[in-house]
Design a protein around this motif. Structure first.
Motif, PDB file in Angstrom:
ATOM      1  N   UNK A  45      13.548  91.186  31.590  1.00  0.00           N
ATOM      2  CA  UNK A  45      13.051  91.090  30.229  1.00  0.00           C
ATOM      3  C   UNK A  45      13.674  89.930  29.464  1.00  0.00           C
ATOM      4  N   UNK A  46      13.878  88.803  30.177  1.00  0.00           N
ATOM      5  CA  UNK A  46      14.312  87.588  29.525  1.00  0.00           C
ATOM      6  C   UNK A  46      15.808  87.348  29.447  1.00  0.00           C
ATOM      7  N   UNK A  47      16.625  88.234  30.001  1.00  0.00           N
ATOM      8  CA  UNK A  47      18.063  87.992  29.972  1.00  0.00           C
ATOM      9  C   UNK A  47      18.730  88.552  31.230  1.00  0.00           C
ATOM     10  N   UNK A  48      19.981  88.127  31.461  1.00  0.00           N
ATOM     11  CA  UNK A  48      20.700  88.621  32.631  1.00  0.00           C
ATOM     12  C   UNK A  48      21.068  90.085  32.429  1.00  0.00           C
ATOM     13  N   UNK A  49      20.696  90.899  33.408  1.00  0.00           N
ATOM     14  CA  UNK A  49      20.955  92.330  33.343  1.00  0.00           C
ATOM     15  C   UNK A  49      22.132  92.698  34.244  1.00  0.00           C
ATOM     16  N   UNK A  50      22.288  91.982  35.345  1.00  0.00           N
ATOM     17  CA  UNK A  50      23.357  92.250  36.290  1.00  0.00           C
ATOM     18  C   UNK A  50      23.316  91.221  37.395  1.00  0.00           C
ATOM     19  N   UNK A  51      23.930  91.540  38.512  1.00  0.00           N
ATOM     20  CA  UNK A  51      23.862  90.660  39.664  1.00  0.00           C
ATOM     21  C   UNK A  51      24.008  91.477  40.935  1.00  0.00           C
ATOM     22  N   UNK A  52      23.675  90.850  42.053  1.00  0.00           N
ATOM     23  CA  UNK A  52      23.857  91.461  43.371  1.00  0.00           C
ATOM     24  C   UNK A  52      24.762  90.538  44.174  1.00  0.00           C
ATOM     25  N   UNK A  53      25.606  91.143  44.997  1.00  0.00           N
ATOM     26  CA  UNK A  53      26.617  90.364  45.703  1.00  0.00           C
ATOM     27  C   UNK A  53      26.770  90.867  47.127  1.00  0.00           C
ATOM     28  N   UNK A  54      27.000  89.929  48.048  1.00  0.00           N
ATOM     29  CA  UNK A  54      27.139  90.259  49.470  1.00  0.00           C
ATOM     30  C   UNK A  54      28.557  89.949  49.932  1.00  0.00           C
ATOM     31  N   UNK A  99      20.399  89.028  38.404  1.00  0.00           N
ATOM     32  CA  UNK A  99      19.219  89.852  38.171  1.00  0.00           C
ATOM     33  C   UNK A  99      18.810  89.632  36.718  1.00  0.00           C
ATOM     34  N   UNK A 100      17.636  89.023  36.536  1.00  0.00           N
ATOM     35  CA  UNK A 100      17.119  88.765  35.202  1.00  0.00           C
ATOM     36  C   UNK A 100      16.036  89.777  34.878  1.00  0.00           C
TER      37      UNK A 100
END
Length: 85
Positions: A29-38, A26-27
């Motif tokens: 404002x120009x940087x990685x903020x987090x991620x989503x995973x299944x 999850x990007x």
């Protein structure tokens, strides 16, 4: 893929990870903020949102917030980011 502009505003996107199709960055404002995973153990085919290394969910029950699609989970990451949790 850009996250829904109506819900996210500008500068938010969901980016595929070529090594693992069950993880999207999850990007914001120009940087990685987090991620989503299944597919984490015990949740089947649903997606979880991760922010600052923690799965987002209910702190009382210790259960993850589950999402049906990878496009839904970034909203949870964005909310955590905006509230600086």
């Amino acid at each position: 893929m850009p996250a829904a502009p109506a819900a996210f505003g500008g500068w938010w996107s969901l980016t595929g990870w070529t090594v693992n199709p069950d993880v999207y960055l999850v990007l914001g404002e120009g940087h990685q903020v987090g991620w989503v995973e299944r597919g984490l153990t015990g949740i089947g085919d649903q997606w979880v949102a991760v922010y600052e290394g923690y799965v987002i969910g209910d702190p009382t029950t210790q259960e993850a917030a589950l999402h049906d699609t990878p496009e839904q989970a970034p909203r949870t990451v964005r909310l955590a980011y905006l509230q600086n949790l």
